[in-house]
Design a protein around this motif. Structure first.
Motif, PDB file in Angstrom:
ATOM      1  N   ASP A 166       0.835  -1.209   0.000  1.00 59.16           N
ATOM      2  CA  ASP A 166       0.000   0.000   0.000  1.00 59.16           C
ATOM      3  C   ASP A 166       0.863   1.249   0.000  1.00 59.16           C
ATOM      4  OD1 ASP A 166      -2.360  -1.396  -0.057  1.00 59.16           O
ATOM      5  OD2 ASP A 166      -2.739  -1.257   2.105  1.00 59.16           O
ATOM      6  N   HIS A 167       1.906   1.242   0.815  1.00 63.24           N
ATOM      7  CA  HIS A 167       2.787   2.405   0.871  1.00 63.24           C
ATOM      8  C   HIS A 167       3.499   2.625  -0.458  1.00 63.24           C
ATOM      9  CE1 HIS A 167       3.254   2.337   5.555  1.00 63.24           C
ATOM     10  NE2 HIS A 167       2.009   2.473   5.149  1.00 63.24           N
ATOM     11  N   LEU A 168       3.790   1.533  -1.153  1.00 63.43           N
ATOM     12  CA  LEU A 168       4.524   1.634  -2.416  1.00 63.43           C
ATOM     13  C   LEU A 168       3.643   2.109  -3.560  1.00 63.43           C
ATOM     14  CD1 LEU A 168       7.169   1.071  -3.987  1.00 63.43           C
ATOM     15  CD2 LEU A 168       6.318  -1.261  -4.349  1.00 63.43           C
ATOM     16  N   ILE A 169       2.442   1.553  -3.683  1.00 65.07           N
ATOM     17  CA  ILE A 169       1.623   1.828  -4.872  1.00 65.07           C
ATOM     18  C   ILE A 169       0.674   3.006  -4.697  1.00 65.07           C
ATOM     19  CG2 ILE A 169       1.776  -0.577  -5.605  1.00 65.07           C
ATOM     20  CD1 ILE A 169      -1.073  -0.996  -4.649  1.00 65.07           C
ATOM     21  N   MET A 170       0.402   3.420  -3.453  1.00 63.92           N
ATOM     22  CA  MET A 170      -0.465   4.591  -3.258  1.00 63.92           C
ATOM     23  C   MET A 170       0.002   5.396  -2.038  1.00 63.92           C
ATOM     24  SD  MET A 170      -3.987   2.626  -2.177  1.00 63.92           S
ATOM     25  CE  MET A 170      -4.057   1.550  -0.745  1.00 63.92           C
ATOM     26  N   PRO A 171       1.210   5.921  -2.123  1.00 62.38           N
ATOM     27  CA  PRO A 171       1.753   6.690  -0.995  1.00 62.38           C
ATOM     28  C   PRO A 171       0.940   7.929  -0.668  1.00 62.38           C
ATOM     29  CG  PRO A 171       3.088   6.992  -2.961  1.00 62.38           C
ATOM     30  CD  PRO A 171       2.130   5.890  -3.271  1.00 62.38           C
ATOM     31  N   GLU A 172       0.249   8.482  -1.667  1.00 62.91           N
ATOM     32  CA  GLU A 172      -0.544   9.686  -1.435  1.00 62.91           C
ATOM     33  C   GLU A 172      -1.740   9.421  -0.522  1.00 62.91           C
ATOM     34  OE1 GLU A 172      -2.467   7.481  -4.729  1.00 62.91           O
ATOM     35  OE2 GLU A 172      -0.407   7.960  -4.148  1.00 62.91           O
ATOM     36  N   LEU A 173      -2.098   8.154  -0.354  1.00 65.39           N
ATOM     37  CA  LEU A 173      -3.213   7.788   0.517  1.00 65.39           C
ATOM     38  C   LEU A 173      -2.735   7.117   1.802  1.00 65.39           C
ATOM     39  CD1 LEU A 173      -5.782   6.296  -2.050  1.00 65.39           C
ATOM     40  CD2 LEU A 173      -5.818   8.557  -1.012  1.00 65.39           C
ATOM     41  N   ALA A 174      -1.881   6.114   1.665  1.00 65.44           N
ATOM     42  CA  ALA A 174      -1.554   5.232   2.787  1.00 65.44           C
ATOM     43  C   ALA A 174      -0.370   5.690   3.622  1.00 65.44           C
ATOM     44  CB  ALA A 174      -1.282   3.814   2.258  1.00 65.44           C
ATOM     45  N   THR A 175       0.405   6.649   3.120  1.00 67.23           N
ATOM     46  CA  THR A 175       1.646   7.013   3.797  1.00 67.23           C
ATOM     47  C   THR A 175       1.568   8.419   4.384  1.00 67.23           C
ATOM     48  OG1 THR A 175       2.888   5.623   2.261  1.00 67.23           O
ATOM     49  CG2 THR A 175       4.148   7.225   3.532  1.00 67.23           C
ATOM     50  N   VAL A 176       2.110   8.578   5.584  1.00 71.54           N
ATOM     51  CA  VAL A 176       2.287   9.890   6.192  1.00 71.54           C
ATOM     52  C   VAL A 176       3.766  10.031   6.563  1.00 71.54           C
ATOM     53  CG1 VAL A 176      -0.071  10.050   7.080  1.00 71.54           C
ATOM     54  CG2 VAL A 176       1.698   8.973   8.481  1.00 71.54           C
ATOM     55  N   ASN A 177       4.137  11.241   6.883  1.00 73.63           N
ATOM     56  CA  ASN A 177       5.531  11.499   7.249  1.00 73.63           C
ATOM     57  C   ASN A 177       5.538  12.440   8.436  1.00 73.63           C
ATOM     58  OD1 ASN A 177       8.285  11.714   7.336  1.00 73.63           O
ATOM     59  ND2 ASN A 177       8.475  12.997   5.511  1.00 73.63           N
ATOM     60  N   ALA A 178       5.669  11.861   9.617  1.00 68.10           N
ATOM     61  CA  ALA A 178       5.593  12.671  10.832  1.00 68.10           C
ATOM     62  C   ALA A 178       6.355  11.974  11.946  1.00 68.10           C
ATOM     63  CB  ALA A 178       4.127  12.884  11.232  1.00 68.10           C
ATOM     64  N   SER A 179       6.446  12.648  13.066  1.00 69.04           N
ATOM     65  CA  SER A 179       7.111  12.074  14.234  1.00 69.04           C
ATOM     66  C   SER A 179       6.103  11.263  15.037  1.00 69.04           C
ATOM     67  CB  SER A 179       7.691  13.182  15.116  1.00 69.04           C
ATOM     68  OG  SER A 179       8.641  13.940  14.395  1.00 69.04           O
ATOM     69  N   PRO A 180       6.412  10.021  15.344  1.00 70.48           N
ATOM     70  CA  PRO A 180       5.493   9.226  16.171  1.00 70.48           C
ATOM     71  C   PRO A 180       5.176   9.937  17.482  1.00 70.48           C
ATOM     72  CG  PRO A 180       7.230   7.842  15.258  1.00 70.48           C
ATOM     73  CD  PRO A 180       7.607   9.271  14.955  1.00 70.48           C
ATOM     74  N   GLY A 181       3.909   9.855  17.894  1.00 73.67           N
ATOM     75  CA  GLY A 181       3.491  10.488  19.133  1.00 73.67           C
ATOM     76  C   GLY A 181       2.956  11.891  18.957  1.00 73.67           C
ATOM     77  N   SER A 182       2.939  12.405  17.721  1.00 68.90           N
ATOM     78  CA  SER A 182       2.502  13.787  17.491  1.00 68.90           C
ATOM     79  C   SER A 182       1.145  13.863  16.802  1.00 68.90           C
ATOM     80  CB  SER A 182       3.549  14.531  16.645  1.00 68.90           C
ATOM     81  OG  SER A 182       3.697  13.931  15.360  1.00 68.90           O
ATOM     82  N   ARG A 183       0.372  12.754  16.821  1.00 70.41           N
ATOM     83  CA  ARG A 183      -0.919  12.770  16.165  1.00 70.41           C
ATOM     84  C   ARG A 183      -1.868  13.743  16.870  1.00 70.41           C
ATOM     85  NH1 ARG A 183      -3.442   7.759  15.171  1.00 70.41           N
ATOM     86  NH2 ARG A 183      -5.448   8.820  15.402  1.00 70.41           N
ATOM     87  N   LEU A 184      -2.848  14.260  16.123  1.00 72.33           N
ATOM     88  CA  LEU A 184      -3.821  15.187  16.672  1.00 72.33           C
ATOM     89  C   LEU A 184      -4.775  14.449  17.602  1.00 72.33           C
ATOM     90  CD1 LEU A 184      -4.651  17.213  13.421  1.00 72.33           C
ATOM     91  CD2 LEU A 184      -3.013  17.787  15.224  1.00 72.33           C
ATOM     92  N   SER A 185      -5.555  15.185  18.353  1.00 78.48           N
ATOM     93  CA  SER A 185      -6.490  14.578  19.287  1.00 78.48           C
ATOM     94  C   SER A 185      -7.586  13.835  18.527  1.00 78.48           C
ATOM     95  CB  SER A 185      -7.112  15.638  20.186  1.00 78.48           C
ATOM     96  OG  SER A 185      -8.024  16.441  19.449  1.00 78.48           O
TER      97      SER A 185
END
Length: 367
Positions: free
Chosen positions: A37-56
């Motif tokens: 999923d990350h390879l064929i549709m990165p625009e949907l399945a992939t994010v780029n952030a620091s773990p632990g910084s997700r929004l509420s």
């Protein structure tokens, strides 16, 4: 007895060869579903952030409702590894049809419009693997295939019950028939334990789903979602804080909201001090959908042994209990039915030829 068992092994193998290849190949691919999923549709399945910084959760839930006003959230797969987007499953108002959206949990962005749960490639492969694309009927079909797979593994070990003598036997400089025979036995010896695990866990899940769909809810009409079936004033973050307090070390991985009138709000997750085969959904914290009052917990650390074993089926079936090493092994074992099919069909055809020649000769003599 051994001769009859050999015949059953041979002919059942021929009968299930094609469907077993499909199930096995799709299973091998799905071992690496996330990576694909990350390879064929990165625009949907992939994010780029620091773990632990997700929004509420409350903020993200409001974002989903604002972007999808005609849908209700049914369930929510939660990730916080900094690279995998959340997956949210929603139901359109006036229907009981599930759809899927990807959510960037770090930026609060709903990615793309809701799509059917089997729309994306790996989800389609999962439906093919699990139900052969034919819904509940496919549960029966794949369940039978899994049962036969278990029989094939057990019968193979019985037929070659002195298998340890040929644990590493593969004659190369011999006729093709002898080579294929050795290859068939050798691959079977090495793969049988894992194939038995895959067959047994597959049978259990299929039977469980069949009981759920065909017997427990057989007479109930589908519930058409018209709006939220829970108190929208409840704070998901407050419920999450309660869950962490009441069950020490609890980390939510899957949220389920009421999509039928009698269901509570339920958080599935994992806790510390468990076995390496304990799944990430093993423990459960539930809340009353109107008041938010906590209902009885289900802590896998306090569960009966039988339920602990059943929970382990997930990691054992998909092979991710020991990281990349076990996943590679499970992926390779998933390819073995292709070897069984080629070698088994070849041996069957070659062994039939002398019989045909004898029959043709007898018919010629009689004439």
């Amino acid at each position: 007895m051994k001769k009859k068992l050999h015949l059953w092994h041979r002919y059942l193998g021929l009968v299930i060869a094609l469907p077993l290849i499909i199930i096995s190949l799709t299973g091998s691919i799905l071992v690496f579903k996330e990576e694909i999923d990350h390879l064929i549709m990165p625009e949907l399945a992939t994010v780029n952030a620091s773990p632990g910084s997700r929004l509420s959760y409350d903020s993200l839930h409001n974002t989903i409702k604002q972007n999808l006003p005609n849908y209700e959230v049914g369930s929510w797969e939660v990730f916080d590894d900094g690279k995998t987007a959340d997956r949210v499953y929603v139901l359109e108002h006036g229907t009981d049809t599930w759809s899927k959206v990807y959510l960037d949990q770090y930026q609060g962005i709903v990615r793309a419009a809701p799509q059917p749960v089997d729309y994306y490639l790996t989800d389609w492969l999962l439906d093919l693997h699990y139900k052969f694309l034919i819904g509940d009927t496919g549960l029966w079909f794949t369940g039978i295939i899994s049962l036969i797979l278990m029989f094939m593994g057990i019968s193979g070990l019985v037929i070659y019950r002195q298998f340890w003598k040929k644990f590493f036997t593969l004659r190369v400089k011999v006729k093709r028939m002898a080579f294929f025979s050795d290859l068939h036995k050798l691959v079977g010896i090495w793969s049988a334990p894992i194939l038995l695990i895959l067959g047994f866990t597959g049978v259990y899940w299929n039977i469980s789903e069949i009981i759920h769909h065909e017997f427990e809810h057989a007479d109930e009409p589908p519930h058409l979602v018209q709006g939220a079936l829970y108190n929208p004033q409840l704070s998901i973050d407050s419920l999450m804080a309660t869950a962490k307090t009441q069950m020490g070390g609890f980390r939510a991985t899957y949220l389920m909201f009421p999509y039928e009138p009698d269901l509570p709000i339920t958080f599935f997750g994992e806790v510390a001090n468990t076995s390496f085969v304990t799944s990430e959904y093993a423990s459960v914290v539930s809340f009353d959908k109107e008041t938010g009052k906590q209902l009885p917990n289900y802590d896998i650390r306090e569960a009966p042994f039988f339920l602990v074993v059943v929970d382990s089926f997930r990691k054992l079936h998909f092979g991710y209990f020991a990281g990349l090493t076990s996943r590679i092994i499970w992926c390779l074992i998933g390819l073995t039915p292709l070897i069984f099919a080629i070698t088994g069909c070849y041996l069957w055809l070659k062994r039939r030829k002398p019989t045909r020649r004898r029959q043709d000769s007898s018919a010629y003599s009689a004439a």
